[in-house]
Design a protein around this motif. Structure first.
Motif, PDB file in Angstrom:
ATOM      1  N   ILE A  78       0.612  -0.897   0.093  1.00  0.00           N
ATOM      2  CA  ILE A  78      -0.172  -0.189   0.241  1.00  0.00           C
ATOM      3  C   ILE A  78       1.120   1.121   0.007  1.00  0.00           C
ATOM      4  O   ILE A  78       0.798   2.190  -0.594  1.00  0.00           O
ATOM      5  CB  ILE A  78      -0.615   0.103   1.678  1.00  0.00           C
ATOM      6  N   ARG A  79       2.060   1.842   1.126  1.00  0.00           N
ATOM      7  CA  ARG A  79       2.615   2.371   0.804  1.00  0.00           C
ATOM      8  C   ARG A  79       3.191   2.936  -0.728  1.00  0.00           C
ATOM      9  O   ARG A  79       3.548   3.698  -0.986  1.00  0.00           O
ATOM     10  CB  ARG A  79       3.984   2.250   1.744  1.00  0.00           C
ATOM     11  N   LYS A  80       3.805   1.468  -1.310  1.00  0.00           N
ATOM     12  CA  LYS A  80       4.431   2.070  -2.174  1.00  0.00           C
ATOM     13  C   LYS A  80       3.712   2.173  -3.365  1.00  0.00           C
ATOM     14  O   LYS A  80       4.264   3.167  -3.967  1.00  0.00           O
ATOM     15  CB  LYS A  80       4.540   0.478  -2.974  1.00  0.00           C
ATOM     16  N   LYS A  81       2.766   1.603  -3.367  1.00  0.00           N
ATOM     17  CA  LYS A  81       1.338   2.385  -4.493  1.00  0.00           C
ATOM     18  C   LYS A  81       1.216   3.647  -4.453  1.00  0.00           C
ATOM     19  O   LYS A  81       0.675   4.788  -5.309  1.00  0.00           O
ATOM     20  CB  LYS A  81      -0.168   1.703  -4.391  1.00  0.00           C
ATOM     21  N   GLN A  82       1.048   4.176  -2.867  1.00  0.00           N
ATOM     22  CA  GLN A  82       0.773   5.543  -2.711  1.00  0.00           C
ATOM     23  C   GLN A  82       2.246   6.179  -3.131  1.00  0.00           C
ATOM     24  O   GLN A  82       1.598   7.688  -3.931  1.00  0.00           O
ATOM     25  CB  GLN A  82       1.031   5.834  -0.865  1.00  0.00           C
ATOM     26  N   ARG A  83       2.914   6.064  -3.084  1.00  0.00           N
ATOM     27  CA  ARG A  83       3.980   6.729  -3.419  1.00  0.00           C
ATOM     28  C   ARG A  83       3.689   7.166  -4.616  1.00  0.00           C
ATOM     29  O   ARG A  83       4.578   7.973  -5.919  1.00  0.00           O
ATOM     30  CB  ARG A  83       5.300   6.136  -3.513  1.00  0.00           C
ATOM     31  N   GLU A  84       3.679   5.306  -5.769  1.00  0.00           N
ATOM     32  CA  GLU A  84       3.355   5.551  -7.278  1.00  0.00           C
ATOM     33  C   GLU A  84       3.235   6.898  -7.434  1.00  0.00           C
ATOM     34  O   GLU A  84       2.803   7.493  -8.598  1.00  0.00           O
ATOM     35  CB  GLU A  84       3.526   4.599  -7.593  1.00  0.00           C
ATOM     36  N   GLY A  89       3.076  10.851  -9.572  1.00  0.00           N
ATOM     37  CA  GLY A  89       2.297  10.984 -10.812  1.00  0.00           C
ATOM     38  C   GLY A  89       1.171   9.935 -11.578  1.00  0.00           C
ATOM     39  O   GLY A  89       0.931  10.711 -13.016  1.00  0.00           O
ATOM     40  N   GLY A  90       2.995   9.228 -11.724  1.00  0.00           N
ATOM     41  CA  GLY A  90       2.145   8.205 -12.573  1.00  0.00           C
ATOM     42  C   GLY A  90       1.570   7.367 -12.602  1.00  0.00           C
ATOM     43  O   GLY A  90       0.889   6.775 -13.171  1.00  0.00           O
ATOM     44  N   GLY A  91       2.030   6.377 -11.184  1.00  0.00           N
ATOM     45  CA  GLY A  91       1.067   5.457 -11.127  1.00  0.00           C
ATOM     46  C   GLY A  91       0.888   4.250 -11.726  1.00  0.00           C
ATOM     47  O   GLY A  91       0.306   3.435 -11.600  1.00  0.00           O
ATOM     48  N   GLY A  92       1.843   4.395 -12.263  1.00  0.00           N
ATOM     49  CA  GLY A  92       2.010   2.942 -13.613  1.00  0.00           C
ATOM     50  C   GLY A  92       1.336   2.916 -14.191  1.00  0.00           C
ATOM     51  O   GLY A  92       0.494   2.163 -15.446  1.00  0.00           O
ATOM     52  N   PHE A  93       0.535   3.824 -14.257  1.00  0.00           N
ATOM     53  CA  PHE A  93      -0.279   4.261 -15.831  1.00  0.00           C
ATOM     54  C   PHE A  93       0.158   4.886 -17.257  1.00  0.00           C
ATOM     55  O   PHE A  93       0.787   5.800 -17.048  1.00  0.00           O
ATOM     56  CB  PHE A  93      -1.803   4.262 -15.749  1.00  0.00           C
ATOM     57  N   SER A  94      -0.571   4.238 -18.169  1.00  0.00           N
ATOM     58  CA  SER A  94       0.427   4.833 -19.349  1.00  0.00           C
ATOM     59  C   SER A  94      -0.457   5.932 -19.453  1.00  0.00           C
ATOM     60  O   SER A  94      -0.303   6.809 -20.433  1.00  0.00           O
ATOM     61  CB  SER A  94       0.341   3.981 -20.572  1.00  0.00           C
ATOM     62  N   ARG A  95      -2.222   6.200 -18.928  1.00  0.00           N
ATOM     63  CA  ARG A  95      -2.877   6.949 -19.769  1.00  0.00           C
ATOM     64  C   ARG A  95      -3.525   8.065 -18.345  1.00  0.00           C
ATOM     65  O   ARG A  95      -3.936   6.974 -17.700  1.00  0.00           O
ATOM     66  CB  ARG A  95      -4.065   6.255 -20.442  1.00  0.00           C
ATOM     67  N   THR A  96      -3.492   8.933 -18.807  1.00  0.00           N
ATOM     68  CA  THR A  96      -4.122  10.005 -17.409  1.00  0.00           C
ATOM     69  C   THR A  96      -5.823  10.410 -17.831  1.00  0.00           C
ATOM     70  O   THR A  96      -5.732  10.605 -19.325  1.00  0.00           O
ATOM     71  CB  THR A  96      -3.212  10.976 -17.758  1.00  0.00           C
ATOM     72  N   TYR A  97      -6.413  10.678 -17.205  1.00  0.00           N
ATOM     73  CA  TYR A  97      -7.908  11.389 -17.633  1.00  0.00           C
ATOM     74  C   TYR A  97      -8.107  12.302 -16.718  1.00  0.00           C
ATOM     75  O   TYR A  97      -8.053  12.511 -15.011  1.00  0.00           O
ATOM     76  CB  TYR A  97      -8.768   9.879 -16.627  1.00  0.00           C
ATOM     77  N   MET A  98      -8.529  13.668 -17.317  1.00  0.00           N
ATOM     78  CA  MET A  98      -8.481  14.578 -17.183  1.00  0.00           C
ATOM     79  C   MET A  98     -10.457  13.942 -17.220  1.00  0.00           C
ATOM     80  O   MET A  98     -10.719  13.894 -18.077  1.00  0.00           O
ATOM     81  CB  MET A  98      -7.971  15.285 -17.615  1.00  0.00           C
ATOM     82  N   TRP A  99     -10.872  15.348 -16.154  1.00  0.00           N
ATOM     83  CA  TRP A  99     -12.635  15.570 -16.169  1.00  0.00           C
ATOM     84  C   TRP A  99     -12.510  15.926 -17.353  1.00  0.00           C
ATOM     85  O   TRP A  99     -11.994  16.869 -17.557  1.00  0.00           O
ATOM     86  CB  TRP A  99     -12.678  16.243 -14.900  1.00  0.00           C
ATOM     87  N   GLY A 100     -14.143  15.478 -17.851  1.00  0.00           N
ATOM     88  CA  GLY A 100     -14.602  16.721 -19.745  1.00  0.00           C
ATOM     89  C   GLY A 100     -13.411  16.370 -20.492  1.00  0.00           C
ATOM     90  O   GLY A 100     -13.944  16.962 -21.795  1.00  0.00           O
ATOM     91  N   THR A 101     -12.103  15.597 -20.345  1.00  0.00           N
ATOM     92  CA  THR A 101     -11.623  15.613 -21.733  1.00  0.00           C
ATOM     93  C   THR A 101     -10.901  14.480 -22.292  1.00  0.00           C
ATOM     94  O   THR A 101     -10.429  14.163 -23.320  1.00  0.00           O
ATOM     95  CB  THR A 101      -9.956  16.637 -21.654  1.00  0.00           C
TER      96      THR A 101
END
Length: 93
Positions: free
Chosen positions: A27-33, A37-49
């Motif tokens: 859990i602490r490792k995921k919180q740091r990720e 700002g990465g979170g390990g995801f290749s895509r990011t989501y911005m509300w409305g876009t």
């Protein structure tokens, strides 16, 4: 028999202790990720876009309303007629 029971109880205790430590570390490792700002995801989501679109983020509190496509019924007029039925009670003779 008591020796086997003792080792089973100690095994469950150690499994629970190690499981708690591993879960806490994960859990602490995921919180740091996510904080980085990465979170390990290749895509990011911005509300409305939506996903993956690059647009300027709007200032906080700014509200925009976009009209979506109108939801009109698409019914083929050649299908037939609409008939509204009404219940009629007959009196018994």
């Amino acid at each position: 028999m008591l020796t086997v029971l003792f080792f089973i109880i100690v095994g469950f205790y150690l499994f629970g202790l190690l499981g708690r430590l591993f879960l806490n570390y994960w859990i602490r490792k995921k919180q740091r990720e996510f904080a980085e700002g990465g979170g390990g995801f290749s895509r990011t989501y911005m509300w409305g876009t939506g996903f993956g679109r690059s647009s300027r983020p709007k200032p906080e509190g700014d509200v925009t309303v976009r009209q979506t496509a109108s939801a009109q019924k698409k019914v083929n007029r050649n299908v037939g007629d609409y008939v509204d039925y009404e219940e009629v009670k007959e009196e018994a003779n």
